[in-house]
Design an enzyme around this catalytic site. Structure first.
Site, short mmCIF file in Angstrom:
data_model
loop_
_atom_site.label_atom_id
_atom_site.label_comp_id
_atom_site.label_asym_id
_atom_site.label_seq_id
_atom_site.Cartn_x
_atom_site.Cartn_y
_atom_site.Cartn_z
N GLN A 39 -9.28 -6.86 -10.64
CA GLN A 39 -9.86 -5.60 -10.14
C GLN A 39 -9.33 -4.41 -10.93
O GLN A 39 -10.09 -3.50 -11.30
CB GLN A 39 -9.51 -5.45 -8.66
CG GLN A 39 -9.78 -4.07 -8.09
CD GLN A 39 -9.52 -4.03 -6.59
OE1 GLN A 39 -10.32 -4.52 -5.82
NE2 GLN A 39 -8.40 -3.45 -6.18
N SER A 76 -0.04 -8.93 1.48
CA SER A 76 -1.49 -8.84 1.55
C SER A 76 -1.90 -8.65 3.00
O SER A 76 -1.27 -9.22 3.91
CB SER A 76 -2.12 -10.13 1.01
OG SER A 76 -3.48 -10.20 1.39
N SER A 77 -2.95 -7.87 3.20
CA SER A 77 -3.47 -7.70 4.56
C SER A 77 -3.91 -9.04 5.13
O SER A 77 -3.96 -9.22 6.36
CB SER A 77 -4.65 -6.74 4.55
OG SER A 77 -4.29 -5.52 3.94
N HIS A 82 0.84 -1.21 0.00
CA HIS A 82 0.00 0.00 0.00
C HIS A 82 0.88 1.26 0.00
O HIS A 82 0.60 2.22 -0.72
CB HIS A 82 -0.88 0.05 1.26
CG HIS A 82 -1.89 -1.06 1.38
ND1 HIS A 82 -1.82 -2.01 2.38
CD2 HIS A 82 -3.00 -1.34 0.66
CE1 HIS A 82 -2.85 -2.83 2.27
NE2 HIS A 82 -3.58 -2.46 1.23
N LYS A 103 -1.47 -6.49 -7.94
CA LYS A 103 -1.76 -7.64 -7.07
C LYS A 103 -3.20 -8.12 -7.29
O LYS A 103 -3.48 -9.32 -7.31
CB LYS A 103 -1.53 -7.22 -5.62
CG LYS A 103 -2.19 -8.08 -4.55
CD LYS A 103 -1.50 -9.40 -4.41
CE LYS A 103 -1.93 -10.21 -3.20
NZ LYS A 103 -3.32 -10.18 -2.84
#
Ligand code: AMP
Length: 284
Positions: free
Chosen positions: A159, A191-192, A43, A155
């Site tokens: 989307q 990734s979260s 991010h 990633k």
């Protein structure tokens, strides 16, 4: 960054607009980085890239309920606002942190309807309501912030294509800028959701990138996509993954391909390790 000033926050759409309108009056260009928080270096890299496209960087932090399916992890999705604001220190100029009720007030009744890359048969096959939720919230964020540029990570490759298509189709006056996938040293895409992985699962998780890389090598060596991807699915299953998909697609349309040349090809995969669903993709 010690010494740099904390990022300002706008908890309401009115406050976001007030600040962004002021920047615009000063002739400054604005970039938006939509996120669901639980920020990691991927991010932050998008926010840093945003700085190359604008004078001011807005990072939205909003765990969007409409992009989660009924059996998905909305309730347990990590919410780490104080850490997120710290991560944005010296990186972003404004964190937009709206409440769910502000984004979806009582009576909310509008959803973006999608075809094209949103119905490619990849994520949409396993998360049928996901992209409608993503597109609706991203459209709202773009209308609320009115940025010159908006950044999305490769990633989440499908989307990225869905948003690019939507922005073109709706004539939204914003430049969609893709950012490369940041990885851990062992190749695992940041990734979260990686924080859900147990220690054992964490050691297995980078296999997904290694397998994608091997399949890409096979494709470059002339193996038929159907054979190369079937081998990849088997390799993941052998390591304990439940594979949702591993497919080679035309990189822009996400249409299926019969052979690699002359198309530009993207390899995309989603697989579950225990309770954690991981996605990744690479260029061929
Ligand atoms: P999320 O918070 O998961 O909705 O992600 C917010 C944005 O960060 C999306 O555009 C993602 O594609 C992007 N992103 C997520 N993980 C990474 C990563 N490892 N590297 C670069 N961008 C990422």
């Amino acid at each position: 960054m010690p010494g740099s000033s904390p990022v300002a926050t706008a908890p309401t759409v009115a406050e976001l607009r007030r600040i962004v309108d002021g920047w615009r009056r000063d002739g400054l260009k604005v970039a938006l980085v939509p996120t669901m928080g639980a920020l990691h270096a991927g991010h932050v890299s998008l926010a840093r890239l945003a700085r190359e496209h604008a004078d001011r960087v807005v990072v939205s932090i909003f765990v969007n309920p409409t992009q989660f399916g009924p059996s998905e992890d909305f309730g347990r999705y990590p919410r780490t606002l104080q850490d997120d604001l710290e991560a944005l220190r010296g990186v972003g100029d404004l964190a937009f942190t709206p409440a769910v009720e502000a984004m979806y007030p009582a009576g909310f009744a509008t959803t973006i309807s999608l075809e094209g890359p949103a119905t490619a048969g990849l994520e949409d096959r396993f998360r049928p309501t996901h992209f409608a939720g993503v597109a609706t919230i991203v459209a709202k964020l773009l209308i609320q912030a009115g940025p010159d540029a908006a950044l999305f990570g490769e990633k989440d490759y499908q989307q990225l294509k869905v948003i690019t298509r939507m922005v073109a189709d709706l004539d939204l006056p914003v430049n969609i800028v893709p950012g490369p996938t940041l990885r851990e040293e062992d190749g695992l895409a940041m990734s979260s959701r990686n924080r859900y992985l147990s220690a054992d699962e964490r050691t297995v998780a980078p296999t997904i990138y290694r397998v994608l890389s091997t399949v890409a090598d096979h494709l470059r060596g002339g193996m038929a996509p159907a054979d190369a991807t079937a081998r990849g699915r088997q390799a993941l299953a052998a390591e304990g993954f439940d594979v949702d998909y591993l497919e080679a697609r035309e990189a822009e349309s996400l249409n299926p391909i019969e052979s690699v040349s002359p198309a530009s090809v993207r390899l995309l995969a989603a697989a579950r390790l225990g309770r954690t669903r991981l996605i990744d993709n690479i260029a061929v």
